[in-house]
Design an enzyme around this catalytic site. Structure first.
Site, PDB file in Angstrom:
ATOM      1  N   SER A   1       0.809  -1.225   0.000  1.00 58.90           N
ATOM      2  CA  SER A   1       0.000   0.000   0.000  1.00 58.90           C
ATOM      3  C   SER A   1       0.834   1.263   0.000  1.00 58.90           C
ATOM      4  O   SER A   1       0.400   2.289  -0.525  1.00 58.90           O
ATOM      5  CB  SER A   1      -0.967  -0.005   1.184  1.00 58.90           C
ATOM      6  OG  SER A   1      -0.292  -0.290   2.388  1.00 58.90           O
TER       7      SER A   1
ATOM      8  N   HIS B   1       1.224   5.170   4.325  1.00 52.02           N
ATOM      9  CA  HIS B   1       0.301   5.554   3.258  1.00 52.02           C
ATOM     10  C   HIS B   1       0.470   7.035   2.908  1.00 52.02           C
ATOM     11  O   HIS B   1       0.625   7.403   1.743  1.00 52.02           O
ATOM     12  CB  HIS B   1      -1.146   5.303   3.690  1.00 52.02           C
ATOM     13  CG  HIS B   1      -1.446   3.862   3.934  1.00 52.02           C
ATOM     14  ND1 HIS B   1      -2.628   3.439   4.511  1.00 52.02           N
ATOM     15  CD2 HIS B   1      -0.733   2.728   3.671  1.00 52.02           C
ATOM     16  CE1 HIS B   1      -2.637   2.129   4.611  1.00 52.02           C
ATOM     17  NE2 HIS B   1      -1.493   1.670   4.105  1.00 52.02           N
TER      18      HIS B   1
END
Length: 248
Positions: free
Chosen positions: A130, A196
């Protein structure tokens, strides 16, 4: 809200994006049996995941790379690969295959370092693509803010697919990561919000030179802020086959 597709398929085959998806899937299948043995799985993640304290205290940096190809469960893998499939092809098309691969890997390792900075003494393993995919999303926001993306909206028993500009989805996603990271102790595990957010910023920063070389705002004016390919038509058409009505 779950993105399910964009309206601008790539102008050429995104070999690197497909290869990254395949590699992540194959690696996950390879250690899938370990999910039946918690001790073996924890040891596997200890050996191959990114553990901030091992980076800061022992100088072990290999996890910054290997953690990008590991996932903590099937839905973790599926969600990440869906985002990569939606946003990766157009970025690869614009950057070129090998530059895009380098961009992806640097974004992923930079995202891991962002998580290290947020919790330098944490012994919690971090896994997942991610961070790298967040870099792809950050670059996508810069190059194609007005690309149309279909999202599945689920509210209790209400399901509906709506189309919105990519900028709305991506900015909202980034804001959630940022504000969630502020309210969470990065050293105690859970979602790696700072990876992220960091990957997103790094991806946008790495894409900025390309954006400026393409003309900056003039590039948006030429392409309407979308990938320069014909949009896919997902509307349902009436069939030309006549219906057969049976007598009552």
């Amino acid at each position: 809200m779950f993105p399910i597709r964009d309206h601008n398929p790539s102008g050429r085959t995104p070999y690197v994006t497909y290869a990254l998806i395949a590699l992540n899937v194959v690696i996950f299948i390879g250690y899938w049996p370990l999910f039946n043995d918690a001790r073996a799985l924890n040891q596997f993640f200890f050996d191959w995941a990114m553990i901030p304290a091992r980076v800061t205290q022992m100088g072990e940096y290999s996890g910054l790379f290997t953690s990008m190809f590991l996932h903590g469960g099937l839905m973790h893998l599926v969600g990440n690969m869906l985002f990569l499939w939606i946003f990766g092809d157009n970025m690869e098309d614009r950057m070129g295959h090998l530059p895009y691969l380098a961009f992806y890997l640097v974004s992923g390792m930079g995202a891991s370092l962002a998580q290290v900075l947020a919790g330098p003494l944490s012994m919690v393993p971090m896994v997942g693509a991610s961070g790298a995919i967040a870099g792809v999303m950050g670059g996508y926001l810069l190059l194609f803010p007005f690309a149309r993306v279909d999202i599945l909206v689920i509210f209790i028993v209400f399901f509906r697919i709506i189309t919105i500009p990519a900028a709305i989805l991506l900015v909202l996603w980034f804001a959630i990561q940022l504000f969630s990271g502020i309210g969470v102790d990065a050293g105690n595990g859970g979602v790696a919000y700072w990876a992220h957010a960091g990957g997103f910023v790094i991806g946008a920063a790495l894409t900025l030179p390309l954006f400026l070389r393409l003309g900056g705002r003039r590039f948006w004016n030429m392409t309407d802020g979308k990938p320069p390919h014909p949009e896919a038509d997902y509307t349902y058409r009436r069939t030309s086959i006549p219906r057969v009505r049976y007598p009552k």
